[in-house]
Design a protein around this motif. Structure first.
Motif, PDB file in Angstrom:
ATOM      1  N   LYS A 169       0.843  -1.193   0.000  1.00 37.40           N
ATOM      2  CA  LYS A 169       0.000   0.000   0.000  1.00 37.40           C
ATOM      3  C   LYS A 169       0.884   1.251   0.000  1.00 37.40           C
ATOM      4  O   LYS A 169       1.790   1.379   0.814  1.00 37.40           O
ATOM      5  CB  LYS A 169      -0.910   0.005   1.224  1.00 37.40           C
ATOM      6  CG  LYS A 169      -1.928   1.149   1.244  1.00 37.40           C
ATOM      7  CD  LYS A 169      -2.785   1.116   2.502  1.00 37.40           C
ATOM      8  CE  LYS A 169      -3.721  -0.077   2.498  1.00 37.40           C
ATOM      9  NZ  LYS A 169      -4.657  -0.018   3.660  1.00 37.40           N
ATOM     10  N   ILE A 170       0.582   2.166  -0.927  1.00 40.61           N
ATOM     11  CA  ILE A 170       1.330   3.421  -1.004  1.00 40.61           C
ATOM     12  C   ILE A 170       0.376   4.588  -0.778  1.00 40.61           C
ATOM     13  O   ILE A 170      -0.750   4.605  -1.289  1.00 40.61           O
ATOM     14  CB  ILE A 170       2.050   3.567  -2.367  1.00 40.61           C
ATOM     15  CG1 ILE A 170       2.908   4.837  -2.387  1.00 40.61           C
ATOM     16  CG2 ILE A 170       1.062   3.556  -3.534  1.00 40.61           C
ATOM     17  CD1 ILE A 170       3.828   4.948  -3.594  1.00 40.61           C
ATOM     18  N   VAL A 171       0.816   5.541   0.013  1.00 40.37           N
ATOM     19  CA  VAL A 171       0.088   6.788   0.227  1.00 40.37           C
ATOM     20  C   VAL A 171       0.772   7.890  -0.581  1.00 40.37           C
ATOM     21  O   VAL A 171       1.983   8.112  -0.453  1.00 40.37           O
ATOM     22  CB  VAL A 171       0.059   7.175   1.725  1.00 40.37           C
ATOM     23  CG1 VAL A 171      -0.442   8.603   1.892  1.00 40.37           C
ATOM     24  CG2 VAL A 171      -0.827   6.214   2.498  1.00 40.37           C
ATOM     25  N   ILE A 185      -4.595   3.575   7.932  1.00 37.27           N
ATOM     26  CA  ILE A 185      -4.207   3.289   6.543  1.00 37.27           C
ATOM     27  C   ILE A 185      -3.172   2.173   6.488  1.00 37.27           C
ATOM     28  O   ILE A 185      -3.212   1.307   5.630  1.00 37.27           O
ATOM     29  CB  ILE A 185      -3.655   4.561   5.862  1.00 37.27           C
ATOM     30  CG1 ILE A 185      -4.713   5.665   5.838  1.00 37.27           C
ATOM     31  CG2 ILE A 185      -3.174   4.257   4.452  1.00 37.27           C
ATOM     32  CD1 ILE A 185      -4.170   7.034   5.442  1.00 37.27           C
ATOM     33  N   PRO A 226       0.270   2.170   5.709  1.00 39.09           N
ATOM     34  CA  PRO A 226       0.948   2.112   4.411  1.00 39.09           C
ATOM     35  C   PRO A 226       2.331   1.459   4.489  1.00 39.09           C
ATOM     36  O   PRO A 226       2.971   1.455   5.536  1.00 39.09           O
ATOM     37  CB  PRO A 226       1.085   3.583   4.041  1.00 39.09           C
ATOM     38  CG  PRO A 226       1.222   4.284   5.363  1.00 39.09           C
ATOM     39  CD  PRO A 226       0.338   3.503   6.317  1.00 39.09           C
ATOM     40  N   ASP A 227       2.763   0.930   3.349  1.00 40.35           N
ATOM     41  CA  ASP A 227       4.130   0.430   3.219  1.00 40.35           C
ATOM     42  C   ASP A 227       5.074   1.533   2.769  1.00 40.35           C
ATOM     43  O   ASP A 227       6.283   1.445   3.002  1.00 40.35           O
ATOM     44  CB  ASP A 227       4.175  -0.715   2.200  1.00 40.35           C
ATOM     45  CG  ASP A 227       3.335  -1.891   2.635  1.00 40.35           C
ATOM     46  OD1 ASP A 227       3.773  -2.612   3.542  1.00 40.35           O
ATOM     47  OD2 ASP A 227       2.231  -2.067   2.077  1.00 40.35           O
ATOM     48  N   ILE A 231       5.166   6.047   1.765  1.00 37.91           N
ATOM     49  CA  ILE A 231       4.538   7.363   1.624  1.00 37.91           C
ATOM     50  C   ILE A 231       5.383   8.189   0.661  1.00 37.91           C
ATOM     51  O   ILE A 231       6.590   8.349   0.860  1.00 37.91           O
ATOM     52  CB  ILE A 231       4.419   8.090   2.975  1.00 37.91           C
ATOM     53  CG1 ILE A 231       3.503   7.310   3.921  1.00 37.91           C
ATOM     54  CG2 ILE A 231       3.882   9.507   2.778  1.00 37.91           C
ATOM     55  CD1 ILE A 231       3.365   7.932   5.304  1.00 37.91           C
TER      56      ILE A 231
END
Length: 470
Positions: free
Chosen positions: A2-4, A154, A156-157, A159
């Motif tokens: 997951k990317i933000v 969230i 994330p992995d 940002i």
């Protein structure tokens, strides 16, 4: 994974969110989340374009720096500008310091910042301490509690900040580092590094070119070279996509241009360049001296974030010569004075592509549009005179900026050195485009990683490697 993506303003929407970058992330098996501070209509347009490729949207909480944090940030900027001007032997770098203010409170803040910045500039390690103090100060801000909770939700992995200058992203990055979340930033534009507005330190930095990387290594020696990745920028990829291109007949008919005439594009800068309307008037007066059958028409495109009426008098006077095609950017009605409320419509991509594709030459004051036109191997004429004397705004200062040092020993543009130059220089560019800025492609290759079509893929692949590395 997951990317933000941090999207603090509308410019990042055009260059990254509308580009192939989202699709490339999806193909690299990323779930994409937007953490943004752009208006609801912009989000609705993004959803139409990207569909389910973006799985969630979170709004960045309002963040207003405390007085001490603001002083620290401005002191860092002033100290780094002093350092940069000394390292690069370029005094124009100090022009990026905006020391003027209309309010007493801001005047006090700036004077304190200048004093502290001057003192701390004497030792580079002191600047690094200032940066640590700034990060510590924003971690104490109440807003960080909201951000911390949202990041936990969230999970994330990675940002990625899409605009390294935005103050609202600083607490997010500070918390990400504290939580051990991998992070990075794009360096947004070709002129950004010497401006001393890199607010946070990141795990990785994504730059346009080897030239930009070497500049960053010089000005930020504490940043390890291997963390600076040369990936280019997605903003030029649109020019290669047939779906954005109209035929010349369709484009000219839509905007009432004369298909039998050559077309000069005048692309204006924002309000920080105060004499743009005078340049446009000089251009108009000069072209009126050409006999009507041979007279080129002017396609006027103002800066998308310029909402002033400063061109109206000239446009009305020369309405038979100038076709004004406004950029299709939107302003949310609730907060018209906020830069974050200005955003591009997706249709403006096609408008810009066809403006460049179907114009024969571009005229401007040191604009990146020289590179846009170079994509199609078309000439640019840079304005190089002061239309008002005496003036506090000097054109020689503009071309003294560090990013124009990349033109050394090549001839990538032509020059309008006075108002009498317009007629002959434009005629030359129209008659034989290769004689005006013959090295434009060479300059473009120095500025942006080639091939240009691969830049979204480059960025997505680098992030994927960083996320899977131990």
């Amino acid at each position: 994974m997951k990317i933000v993506l941090l999207v603090p303003d509308g410019v990042a929407v055009r260059n990254y969110i509308y580009s192939d970058f989202i699709q490339e992330l999806h193909q690299a098996n990323f779930e994409v989340v937007l953490y943004h501070q752009i208006p609801t209509p912009a989000i609705q347009e993004i959803k139409k374009i990207q569909g389910d490729l973006i799985t969630a949207y979170y709004r960045i909480p309002d963040f207003k720096e405390r007085f001490i944090s603001r002083i620290l940030r401005e002191s860092i900027a002033y100290a780094r500008l002093l350092q940069n001007s000394n390292k690069l032997q370029n005094n124009t770098i100090m022009l990026f310091w905006n020391g003027k203010s209309k309010t007493f409170k801001r005047k006090v803040l700036l004077r304190i910042s200048e004093l502290l910045g001057f003192c701390f500039s004497k030792n580079y390690s002191w600047i690094l301490k200032l940066e640590n103090w700034y990060e510590a100060s924003i971690l104490k801000h109440p807003t960080t509690k909201i951000i911390k909770a949202e990041l936990a939700k969230i999970n994330p992995d990675y940002i990625l900040n899409l605009h390294q200058r935005a103050v609202t992203t600083a607490p997010i990055i500070a918390l990400a580092k504290k939580k051990g979340i991998k992070n990075g930033t794009v360096i947004f534009s070709w002129d950004n590094i010497p401006k001393a507005r890199l607010l946070s330190k990141y795990d990785s930095y994504f730059v346009w070119s080897d030239l930009m990387k070497s500049e960053m290594e010089l000005l930020y020696p504490e940043i390890k070279a291997e963390t600076i990745k040369v990936v280019g920028t997605p903003q030029f990829e649109f020019y290669f996509k047939v779906q954005f291109q109209l035929s010349k007949e369709e484009f000219f008919t839509t905007y009432n241009l004369d298909i039998n005439k050559k077309t000069v594009c005048f692309s204006a800068n924002d309000a920080s360049s105060p004499y743009e309307a005078l340049y446009l008037e000089d251009l108009c007066e000069s072209l009126m001296r050409i006999e009507e059958p041979n007279r080129p028409q002017i396609l006027f495109r103002k800066c998308p974030v310029d909402v002033s009426n400063r061109f109206d008098v000239v446009l009305n006077k020369y309405h038979h010569l100038v076709i004004s095609i406004n950029p299709e950017w939107r302003i949310a009605s609730d907060l018209e004075n906020s830069f974050t409320e200005i955003y591009p419509s997706f249709s403006d991509i096609s408008l810009l592509v066809n403006t460049v594709l179907h114009s024969d030459v571009v005229v401007n004051l040191g604009s990146t549009m020289a590179h846009d036109f170079a994509v199609y191997n078309k000439p640019c004429l840079y304005l190089n005179y002061d239309p008002v004397n005496p003036s506090t705004f000097k054109v020689k200062d503009v071309y003294g900026f560090q990013h124009f040092k990349s033109m050394a020993e090549i001839v990538p543009v032509g020059w309008i050195n006075n108002r009498l130059d317009f007629k002959d220089k434009i005629q030359q560019a129209l008659d034989d485009s290769e004689t005006t800025g013959p090295d434009r492609l060479q300059w473009m290759q120095k500025i942006v990683k080639h091939p240009l079509q691969n830049n979204s893929q480059n960025l997505a692949q680098e992030i994927s490697i960083l996320c899977t590395s131990v």
